[in-house]
Design a protein around this motif. Structure first.
Motif, PDB file in Angstrom:
ATOM      1  N   ASP A 147      41.862  46.242  41.491  1.00  0.00           N
ATOM      2  CA  ASP A 147      41.625  44.860  41.882  1.00  0.00           C
ATOM      3  C   ASP A 147      42.655  44.400  42.898  1.00  0.00           C
ATOM      4  N   TYR A 180      39.740  48.360  46.086  1.00  0.00           N
ATOM      5  CA  TYR A 180      40.909  47.636  46.583  1.00  0.00           C
ATOM      6  C   TYR A 180      40.948  47.611  48.099  1.00  0.00           C
ATOM      7  N   PRO A 203      41.231  46.554  36.862  1.00  0.00           N
ATOM      8  CA  PRO A 203      39.929  45.933  37.110  1.00  0.00           C
ATOM      9  C   PRO A 203      39.719  44.685  36.250  1.00  0.00           C
TER      10      PRO A 203
END
Length: 267
Positions: A198, A170, A214
């Motif tokens: 993510d 991230y 993710p």
């Protein structure tokens, strides 16, 4: 589920005893813990729960915040807590600029000095300090370490067994030099932790809570997983997500989706 670790932050509202039971039921072998939740539960009690559940504590988050008064004593407590929980990895978030200062270089020098002051304590406890670089939008108030290269430079004066770095998708996905940094970290034996989350847009009002599970956002998770593996990292891979929508869901449901995101990234 070999290699997968559920970071406690991903299921923030799942009580620790229920999280442990849910992980055991799902076949998860490791969890990443957070100091606030562990302290609320009781450090010794949490350590017993992990042992009795057969769970490995992959990391303890977080310490650092070296811009605050009393940083040394607070970090010493964090080292002791990590040792009590049986983890060898304590994640450091450096902290931001002190007060109204604009001296970014000075703040980073102070971080390096502070880490150096903690190294003897960490070595004595068998705990590795893991420097985490955060996205630049957090530089002023949360973390003056913004790139993996900066984290590696701060770690360089100390043995790799005592000071490593965190690779967090991230925070690092935007940096075109991150691949060189991961390779360098591998050569130096510095990768202490690897975390998946993510980047989702639009960001929520509280940008800190903008992480997605993710596979739900813009990050090339597979490229990161390949790069870290090629760098020689064989440790736990934590899924660490901060988002109100994720936190509002049942813990077991989030755990299952987190694992699927992990599997898609590393398979």
């Amino acid at each position: 589920m070999r290699g997968f670790s559920l970071n406690q932050a991903t299921t923030k509202r799942w009580p620790l005893d229920e999280l442990a039971a849910g992980c055991v039921a799902a076949g998860v072998r490791a969890v990443g813990l957070w100091r606030e939740e562990v302290q609320a539960y009781g450090v010794d009690k949490a350590a017993r729960l992990m042992r009795d559940s057969g769970l490995t504590v992959s990391s303890l988050c977080r310490s650092g915040f070296f811009h605050e008064a009393g940083w040394y004593d607070e970090n010493r407590r964090a080292i002791d807590e990590a040792a009590a929980l049986g983890t060898d990895t304590l994640v450091l978030v450096s902290g931001g600029l002190p007060g109204a200062s604009r001296d970014l270089d000075g703040a980073r020098r102070h971080v390096g000095d502070a880490i150096g002051a903690l190294v003897p304590d960490a070595k004595a406890a068998g705990v590795r300090l893991a420097i985490e670089a955060l996205h630049p939008m957090f530089c002023s108030d949360r973390c003056v370490v913004s790139t993996l290269d900066q984290a590696l430079r701060l770690a360089a004066p100390y043995p790799a067994s005592a000071v490593g770095v965190v690779v967090d998708t991230y925070h690092l996905w935007w940096d075109d030099k991150v691949w060189e940094g991961i390779a360098a970290a591998g050569r130096e034996g510095r990768i202490a932790a690897f975390q998946l989350a993510d980047w989702i847009t639009p960001l929520p009002e509280g940008v800190l809570l903008g992480r997605g599970l993710p596979g739900t956002g813009s990050v090339d998770m597979r490229r990161f997983a390949r790069a870290v593996a090629e760098a020689g990292y064989q440790g736990w891979v934590e899924v660490e997500v901060f988002h109100e929508d994720v936190w509002s869901r049942p813990g077991a449901e989030v755990l299952a989706e987190a694992y699927e995101g992990y599997r898609a990234a590393v398979s």
